[in-house]
Enzyme design. Sequence first.
Site, PDB file in Angstrom:
ATOM      1  N   GLY A  18       0.804  -1.224   0.000  1.00 40.22           N
ATOM      2  CA  GLY A  18       0.000   0.000   0.000  1.00 40.22           C
ATOM      3  C   GLY A  18       0.836   1.273   0.000  1.00 40.22           C
ATOM      4  O   GLY A  18       0.300   2.360   0.159  1.00 40.22           O
ATOM      5  N   GLY A  21       1.665   3.157  -5.958  1.00 40.37           N
ATOM      6  CA  GLY A  21       0.849   2.646  -7.060  1.00 40.37           C
ATOM      7  C   GLY A  21      -0.603   2.355  -6.706  1.00 40.37           C
ATOM      8  O   GLY A  21      -1.273   3.141  -6.016  1.00 40.37           O
ATOM      9  N   GLY A  23      -1.914   0.086  -4.797  1.00 38.25           N
ATOM     10  CA  GLY A  23      -2.157  -0.145  -3.364  1.00 38.25           C
ATOM     11  C   GLY A  23      -2.348   1.165  -2.618  1.00 38.25           C
ATOM     12  O   GLY A  23      -3.268   1.304  -1.795  1.00 38.25           O
ATOM     13  N   SER A 140      -4.070  -9.778 -12.551  1.00 40.22           N
ATOM     14  CA  SER A 140      -3.506  -9.034 -13.686  1.00 40.22           C
ATOM     15  C   SER A 140      -4.109  -9.558 -14.976  1.00 40.22           C
ATOM     16  O   SER A 140      -4.400 -10.754 -15.100  1.00 40.22           O
ATOM     17  CB  SER A 140      -1.993  -9.220 -13.739  1.00 40.22           C
ATOM     18  OG  SER A 140      -1.481  -8.647 -14.930  1.00 40.22           O
ATOM     19  N   TYR A 153       5.233 -14.485 -14.416  1.00 40.79           N
ATOM     20  CA  TYR A 153       4.298 -13.560 -13.740  1.00 40.79           C
ATOM     21  C   TYR A 153       2.850 -13.924 -14.098  1.00 40.79           C
ATOM     22  O   TYR A 153       1.977 -13.994 -13.234  1.00 40.79           O
ATOM     23  CB  TYR A 153       4.640 -12.136 -14.180  1.00 40.79           C
ATOM     24  CG  TYR A 153       3.684 -11.069 -13.726  1.00 40.79           C
ATOM     25  CD1 TYR A 153       3.619 -10.674 -12.394  1.00 40.79           C
ATOM     26  CD2 TYR A 153       2.850 -10.418 -14.649  1.00 40.79           C
ATOM     27  CE1 TYR A 153       2.749  -9.671 -11.988  1.00 40.79           C
ATOM     28  CE2 TYR A 153       1.979  -9.418 -14.251  1.00 40.79           C
ATOM     29  CZ  TYR A 153       1.932  -9.047 -12.921  1.00 40.79           C
ATOM     30  OH  TYR A 153       1.067  -8.065 -12.513  1.00 40.79           O
TER      31      TYR A 153
HETATM   32  N1  LIG Z   1       0.959  -1.509 -13.055  1.00 44.22           N
HETATM   33  C1  LIG Z   1       0.439  -2.381 -13.890  1.00 44.22           C
HETATM   34  O1  LIG Z   1       0.471  -2.195 -15.131  1.00 44.22           O
HETATM   35  C2  LIG Z   1      -0.244  -3.615 -13.363  1.00 44.22           C
HETATM   36  C3  LIG Z   1      -0.957  -4.392 -14.286  1.00 44.22           C
HETATM   37  C4  LIG Z   1      -1.601  -5.540 -13.841  1.00 44.22           C
HETATM   38  C5  LIG Z   1      -1.545  -5.887 -12.504  1.00 44.22           C
HETATM   39  N2  LIG Z   1      -0.851  -5.109 -11.630  1.00 44.22           N
HETATM   40  C6  LIG Z   1      -0.857  -5.575 -10.243  1.00 44.22           C
HETATM   41  O2  LIG Z   1      -1.247  -4.504  -9.409  1.00 44.22           O
HETATM   42  C7  LIG Z   1      -0.626  -4.652  -8.128  1.00 44.22           C
HETATM   43  C8  LIG Z   1       0.072  -3.370  -7.761  1.00 44.22           C
HETATM   44  O3  LIG Z   1       1.011  -3.045  -8.773  1.00 44.22           O
HETATM   45  P1  LIG Z   1       1.551  -1.560  -8.965  1.00 44.22           P
HETATM   46  O4  LIG Z   1       1.722  -1.365 -10.422  1.00 44.22           O
HETATM   47  O5  LIG Z   1       0.756  -0.607  -8.167  1.00 44.22           O
HETATM   48  O6  LIG Z   1       3.016  -1.731  -8.315  1.00 44.22           O
HETATM   49  P2  LIG Z   1       4.005  -0.633  -7.681  1.00 44.22           P
HETATM   50  O7  LIG Z   1       3.681   0.709  -8.192  1.00 44.22           O
HETATM   51  O8  LIG Z   1       5.389  -1.163  -7.891  1.00 44.22           O
HETATM   52  O9  LIG Z   1       3.686  -0.716  -6.144  1.00 44.22           O
HETATM   53  C9  LIG Z   1       3.881  -1.935  -5.505  1.00 44.22           C
HETATM   54  C10 LIG Z   1       3.709  -1.780  -4.011  1.00 44.22           C
HETATM   55  O10 LIG Z   1       3.875  -3.072  -3.437  1.00 44.22           O
HETATM   56  C11 LIG Z   1       4.983  -3.042  -2.528  1.00 44.22           C
HETATM   57  N3  LIG Z   1       5.610  -4.352  -2.584  1.00 44.22           N
HETATM   58  C12 LIG Z   1       6.319  -4.909  -3.588  1.00 44.22           C
HETATM   59  N4  LIG Z   1       6.737  -6.140  -3.228  1.00 44.22           N
HETATM   60  C13 LIG Z   1       6.284  -6.345  -1.965  1.00 44.22           C
HETATM   61  C14 LIG Z   1       6.393  -7.406  -1.043  1.00 44.22           C
HETATM   62  N5  LIG Z   1       7.092  -8.505  -1.320  1.00 44.22           N
HETATM   63  N6  LIG Z   1       5.793  -7.286   0.160  1.00 44.22           N
HETATM   64  C15 LIG Z   1       5.094  -6.161   0.482  1.00 44.22           C
HETATM   65  N7  LIG Z   1       4.974  -5.124  -0.341  1.00 44.22           N
HETATM   66  C16 LIG Z   1       5.558  -5.211  -1.549  1.00 44.22           C
HETATM   67  C17 LIG Z   1       5.846  -1.877  -2.998  1.00 44.22           C
HETATM   68  O11 LIG Z   1       6.673  -1.356  -1.972  1.00 44.22           O
HETATM   69  P3  LIG Z   1       8.170  -1.960  -1.717  1.00 44.22           P
HETATM   70  O12 LIG Z   1       8.815  -2.065  -3.065  1.00 44.22           O
HETATM   71  O13 LIG Z   1       8.817  -0.967  -0.786  1.00 44.22           O
HETATM   72  O14 LIG Z   1       7.971  -3.289  -1.074  1.00 44.22           O
HETATM   73  C18 LIG Z   1       4.759  -0.884  -3.380  1.00 44.22           C
HETATM   74  O15 LIG Z   1       4.181  -0.311  -2.239  1.00 44.22           O
HETATM   75  C19 LIG Z   1       0.291  -5.872  -8.242  1.00 44.22           C
HETATM   76  O16 LIG Z   1      -0.394  -7.002  -7.747  1.00 44.22           O
HETATM   77  C20 LIG Z   1       0.512  -5.994  -9.740  1.00 44.22           C
HETATM   78  O17 LIG Z   1       0.828  -7.321 -10.120  1.00 44.22           O
HETATM   79  C21 LIG Z   1      -0.210  -3.991 -12.027  1.00 44.22           C
END
Ligand SMILES: NC(=O)c1ccc[n+]([C@@H]2O[C@H](COP(=O)([O-])OP(=O)(O)OC[C@H]3O[C@@H](n4cnc5c(N)ncnc54)[C@H](OP(=O)(O)O)[C@@H]3O)[C@@H](O)[C@H]2O)c1
Length: 252
Positions: A18, A21, A23, A140, A153
């Site tokens: 959270g 992004g 979260g 996703s 993934y």
């Molecule tokens: N962006 C896209 O295009 C996209 C598309 C489809 C699905 N998603 C899904 O949407 C979700 C969020 O993605 P996002 O794009 O918002 O990612 P993001 O911007 O990289 O944010 C990810 C968040 O999760 C935390 N995180 C990463 N690994 C972690 C772990 N092992 N334990 C706890 N926290 C963790 C990160 O903080 P830290 O790095 O400090 O841990 C950050 O707060 C994910 O499930 C992703 O697979 C994203």
Amino acid sequence: MNGQSGTFSGKIAVVTGGSAGIGLATARKIADGGGTVYITGRDADRVAVAASIPGDVVGVPADSASAEDLDRLFARVRERSGRLDVLVANAAAIVPAPLGSITTEIITTVFGVNIAGTIMTVQKALPLLADGGAVVLVGSMAAHKASRGQSVYAASKAGVRALARTWALELSPRRIRVNVVSPGPTDTPAITQLVPDDEARKVFFSRMGAGTPMTRAGTAEEAAAVIAFVASAAASHVNGADYHVDGGYGQV
Ligand SMILES: NC(=O)c1ccc[n+]([C@@H]2O[C@H](COP(=O)([O-])OP(=O)(O)OC[C@H]3O[C@@H](n4cnc5c(N)ncnc54)[C@H](OP(=O)(O)O)[C@@H]3O)[C@@H](O)[C@H]2O)c1
């Protein structure tokens, strides 16, 4: 508070990952709606900054791949709030690797967070989850539509979708709903990390957008709006479902 005001009044929520992004945008929606929200992330400084958004937001640095960290997270929720109404398992590892370059380390990392981490997050939350609560797993569109380099993934996110089906069935006696929200390409720090160059990222999104009826990537807020809806009482008859938030990317 915004238009969501009151939607989560008195509700206790956890959003893993959270601190950035999708979260973070989800945590904002829940806090704006009057809920208490616990957010996690591995980087403690980033968690602390994110937890300073308006509302009752508590940052707990925790890695979803670590059983000890998850125990610490839910101990904090128990001690401060006594129960949990909404769980958003959003943290994920995104490690691109075309077939031929996949290592066991990549498989372990991706499945360690996206599958083992999701399972342990929900399982460890169960004793705290109130009857009638909601679990949202962030999936996703990669699970539904191929993208070069994303097989590991994609397989992990297909697993997330499968987990939700079974858990929706298993948790129905307690009226706990379990759903998936599957974003398509979304402009978040995850993508900035994968494609750091601004121009290259524009090309990346325009290529992705070219396949969508809306011709653009989504925003974190657009994904969060659907997560918040599925987690709310407004979705009281939505269970075991997978909501695609992709501008039509995987739909046409
Ligand atoms: N962006 C896209 O295009 C996209 C598309 C489809 C699905 N998603 C899904 O949407 C979700 C969020 O993605 P996002 O794009 O918002 O990612 P993001 O911007 O990289 O944010 C990810 C968040 O999760 C935390 N995180 C990463 N690994 C972690 C772990 N092992 N334990 C706890 N926290 C963790 C990160 O903080 P830290 O790095 O400090 O841990 C950050 O707060 C994910 O499930 C992703 O697979 C994203």
